[in-house]
Design an enzyme around this catalytic site. Structure first.
Site, PDB file in Angstrom:
ATOM      1  N   ALA A   1      -5.845  20.403 -34.027  1.00 42.97           N
ATOM      2  CA  ALA A   1      -6.088  21.260 -35.189  1.00 42.97           C
ATOM      3  C   ALA A   1      -4.873  21.122 -36.100  1.00 42.97           C
ATOM      4  CB  ALA A   1      -6.251  22.702 -34.731  1.00 42.97           C
TER       5      ALA A   1
ATOM      6  N   GLY B   1      -7.158  19.911 -30.405  1.00 39.37           N
ATOM      7  CA  GLY B   1      -8.520  19.871 -30.940  1.00 39.37           C
ATOM      8  C   GLY B   1      -9.096  18.466 -30.991  1.00 39.37           C
TER       9      GLY B   1
ATOM     10  N   GLU C   1     -10.423  18.011 -27.628  1.00 37.80           N
ATOM     11  CA  GLU C   1     -11.609  18.886 -27.549  1.00 37.80           C
ATOM     12  C   GLU C   1     -12.800  18.292 -28.303  1.00 37.80           C
ATOM     13  OE1 GLU C   1      -9.317  22.417 -28.741  1.00 37.80           O
ATOM     14  OE2 GLU C   1     -10.203  23.374 -26.997  1.00 37.80           O
TER      15      GLU C   1
ATOM     16  N   GLU D   1      -1.364  22.759 -26.759  1.00 40.53           N
ATOM     17  CA  GLU D   1      -1.342  24.077 -27.417  1.00 40.53           C
ATOM     18  C   GLU D   1      -0.347  25.024 -26.771  1.00 40.53           C
ATOM     19  OE1 GLU D   1      -4.052  22.408 -26.494  1.00 40.53           O
ATOM     20  OE2 GLU D   1      -5.617  22.545 -28.014  1.00 40.53           O
TER      21      GLU D   1
HETATM   22  N1  COA Z   1      -1.315  19.345 -37.485  1.00 39.77           N
HETATM   23  C1  COA Z   1      -0.756  19.083 -38.681  1.00 39.77           C
HETATM   24  N2  COA Z   1      -0.059  17.969 -38.946  1.00 39.77           N
HETATM   25  C2  COA Z   1       0.088  17.090 -37.948  1.00 39.77           C
HETATM   26  C3  COA Z   1      -0.462  17.288 -36.665  1.00 39.77           C
HETATM   27  C4  COA Z   1      -1.186  18.480 -36.463  1.00 39.77           C
HETATM   28  N3  COA Z   1      -1.779  18.760 -35.281  1.00 39.77           N
HETATM   29  N4  COA Z   1      -0.142  16.247 -35.880  1.00 39.77           N
HETATM   30  C5  COA Z   1       0.584  15.402 -36.647  1.00 39.77           C
HETATM   31  N5  COA Z   1       0.719  15.911 -37.890  1.00 39.77           N
HETATM   32  C6  COA Z   1       1.398  15.307 -39.040  1.00 39.77           C
HETATM   33  C7  COA Z   1       2.907  15.451 -38.942  1.00 39.77           C
HETATM   34  O1  COA Z   1       3.319  16.712 -39.437  1.00 39.77           O
HETATM   35  C8  COA Z   1       3.359  14.307 -39.819  1.00 39.77           C
HETATM   36  O2  COA Z   1       3.190  14.678 -41.178  1.00 39.77           O
HETATM   37  P1  COA Z   1       4.307  14.215 -42.277  1.00 39.77           P
HETATM   38  O3  COA Z   1       4.400  12.718 -42.142  1.00 39.77           O
HETATM   39  O4  COA Z   1       3.714  14.676 -43.558  1.00 39.77           O
HETATM   40  O5  COA Z   1       5.567  14.920 -41.874  1.00 39.77           O
HETATM   41  C9  COA Z   1       2.317  13.224 -39.530  1.00 39.77           C
HETATM   42  O6  COA Z   1       1.173  13.910 -39.034  1.00 39.77           O
HETATM   43  C10 COA Z   1       2.767  12.197 -38.509  1.00 39.77           C
HETATM   44  O7  COA Z   1       3.135  12.906 -37.331  1.00 39.77           O
HETATM   45  P2  COA Z   1       4.569  12.719 -36.637  1.00 39.77           P
HETATM   46  O8  COA Z   1       4.816  13.941 -35.823  1.00 39.77           O
HETATM   47  O9  COA Z   1       5.605  12.364 -37.638  1.00 39.77           O
HETATM   48  O10 COA Z   1       4.278  11.448 -35.720  1.00 39.77           O
HETATM   49  P3  COA Z   1       4.994  11.076 -34.360  1.00 39.77           P
HETATM   50  O11 COA Z   1       4.579   9.675 -34.079  1.00 39.77           O
HETATM   51  O12 COA Z   1       6.449  11.381 -34.424  1.00 39.77           O
HETATM   52  O13 COA Z   1       4.360  12.065 -33.272  1.00 39.77           O
HETATM   53  C11 COA Z   1       2.584  13.301 -32.217  1.00 39.77           C
HETATM   54  C12 COA Z   1       2.987  12.028 -32.979  1.00 39.77           C
HETATM   55  C13 COA Z   1       1.075  13.268 -32.073  1.00 39.77           C
HETATM   56  C14 COA Z   1       3.250  13.286 -30.832  1.00 39.77           C
HETATM   57  C15 COA Z   1       3.059  14.546 -33.004  1.00 39.77           C
HETATM   58  O14 COA Z   1       2.596  14.419 -34.346  1.00 39.77           O
HETATM   59  C16 COA Z   1       2.513  15.844 -32.465  1.00 39.77           C
HETATM   60  O15 COA Z   1       3.000  16.339 -31.459  1.00 39.77           O
HETATM   61  N6  COA Z   1       1.502  16.455 -33.146  1.00 39.77           N
HETATM   62  C17 COA Z   1       0.992  17.752 -32.805  1.00 39.77           C
HETATM   63  C18 COA Z   1       0.088  17.678 -31.602  1.00 39.77           C
HETATM   64  C19 COA Z   1      -0.398  19.079 -31.226  1.00 39.77           C
HETATM   65  O16 COA Z   1       0.348  19.940 -30.854  1.00 39.77           O
HETATM   66  N7  COA Z   1      -1.723  19.245 -31.325  1.00 39.77           N
HETATM   67  C20 COA Z   1      -2.357  20.495 -30.951  1.00 39.77           C
HETATM   68  C21 COA Z   1      -2.590  21.340 -32.134  1.00 39.77           C
HETATM   69  S1  COA Z   1      -3.428  22.831 -31.689  1.00 39.77           S
END
Ligand code: COA
Length: 278
Positions: A86, A129, A132, A152
């Site tokens: 999400a 999500g 999911e 989460e």
């Molecule tokens: N919601 C909003 N934005 C998200 C996102 C999310 N769930 N997951 C990634 N992004 C965005 C980042 O903020 C970043 O945006 P920016 O370039 O404008 O700053 C972009 O996507 C790239 O992500 P980034 O974190 O820089 O990539 P990474 O390779 O360093 O890491 C992940 C990848 C997937 C490990 C990391 O993005 C992450 O942990 N995301 C969240 C996962 C999460 O907790 N999901 C559950 C949500 S309920």
């Protein structure tokens, strides 16, 4: 690049019966945010579900993430993603009253409740999500670089799109607990071993693997496929003794369909079945 959060591409299946058969390919299209699902994504997914349900030509639905955009100079290349969850930016500052109605009317459930077969094509991150949404599909096919997880817990949350239930169903209690409580990611090999995904392919072969499976299903009787989905789904919702009765009732009712007779005669005459869809 399109600014639509979901791209819908209906791919015709030549020679499938009844005429007009299509595989509807839905691409989550926020690659700069790793296809994170925001409110617009949910609205678009729900609309796509309604459209697919209303269109008899749509036989199978494939859900995928858009490929990462080209690297911007001086910045690192964004990774591949199905959906990284999400959109966390939409959670900040909200209380339960702000989010309740959204979560009561979410896209994960709408996808889960589709009567037609669904395949998640998972390349890269499928987190929160995203996992999911993949779990809301009937079949998951992943690339070797796929990563599943429910992180989460690290946000002070739990999965809210059916993840605790559907993960437990597929993985069993202990592994689901581990995923939900640690938030750790699971690679494609482990996901395959545990039955979370049906198949794993190299990234460049993933689309071909998925479309092959989708086309195989799209070539069956669309009527019988819906009955098959209902019958298998009953195993999740009913005690076994009631599920057996539900299956028998569906099976017997199929003897009143044209497609049962078409399928049986095609076998006896060693020809392809020309389904009519009823
Ligand atoms: N919601 C909003 N934005 C998200 C996102 C999310 N769930 N997951 C990634 N992004 C965005 C980042 O903020 C970043 O945006 P920016 O370039 O404008 O700053 C972009 O996507 C790239 O992500 P980034 O974190 O820089 O990539 P990474 O390779 O360093 O890491 C992940 C990848 C997937 C490990 C990391 O993005 C992450 O942990 N995301 C969240 C996962 C999460 O907790 N999901 C559950 C949500 S309920």
């Amino acid at each position: 690049m399109s600014d639509e959060v979901l791209l819908v591409d209906n791919v015709p299946i030549v020679g499938a019966s009844p005429d007009g058969a299509m595989i509807s390919v839905w691409t989550l299209n926020r690659p700069e945010k790793l296809n994170a699902l925001n409110a617009d994504s949910h609205t678009a997914l729900k609309q796509a579900c309604s459209d697919a349900e209303a269109n008899d030509d749509v036989r199978v639905i494939v859900i995928r993430g858009a490929s990462p955009p080209p690297a911007v100079e001086g910045k690192r290349q964004k990774p591949a993603a199905f959906a990284a969850g999400a959109d966390i930016s939409e959670f900040a500052g909200k209380n339960s009253d702000d989010v309740r109605s959204f979560f009561e009317n979410n896209a994960w459930e709408k996808v889960w409740n589709l009567s037609k077969p669904t395949i998640a094509m998972v390349d890269g991150f499928a987190l929160g999500g995203g996992t999911e949404l993949a779990l809301s599909c009937d079949i998951r096919i992943a690339s070797t670089r796929a990563k599943f997880g429910t992180p989460e817990i690290n946000l002070g949350l739990i999965p809210g799109g059916g993840g605790t239930q559907r993960l437990t169903n597929i993985l069993g209690y202990g592994k689901a607990m581990e995923m939900v409580m640690t938030g750790d990611m699971m690679g494609a090999d482990e996901a395959l071993r545990l039955g979370l995904v049906n198949e794993v392919c190299e990234p460049e072969e993933l689309e071909g693997c998925v479309m092959k499976m989708a086309e195989n299903i799209a070539r069956k009787s669309p009527y019988t496929i819906k009955v098959a989905k209902r019958a298998v789904r009953a195993a999740l919702d009913l005690p076994m003794s009631e599920g057996i009765l539900a299956e028998r009732s569906e099976f017997v009712a199929l003897f009143d369909t044209a497609d049962k007779e078409i399928g049986v005669q095609a076998f006896l005459e060693r020809k392809d079945a020309d389904w009519v869809g009823n």
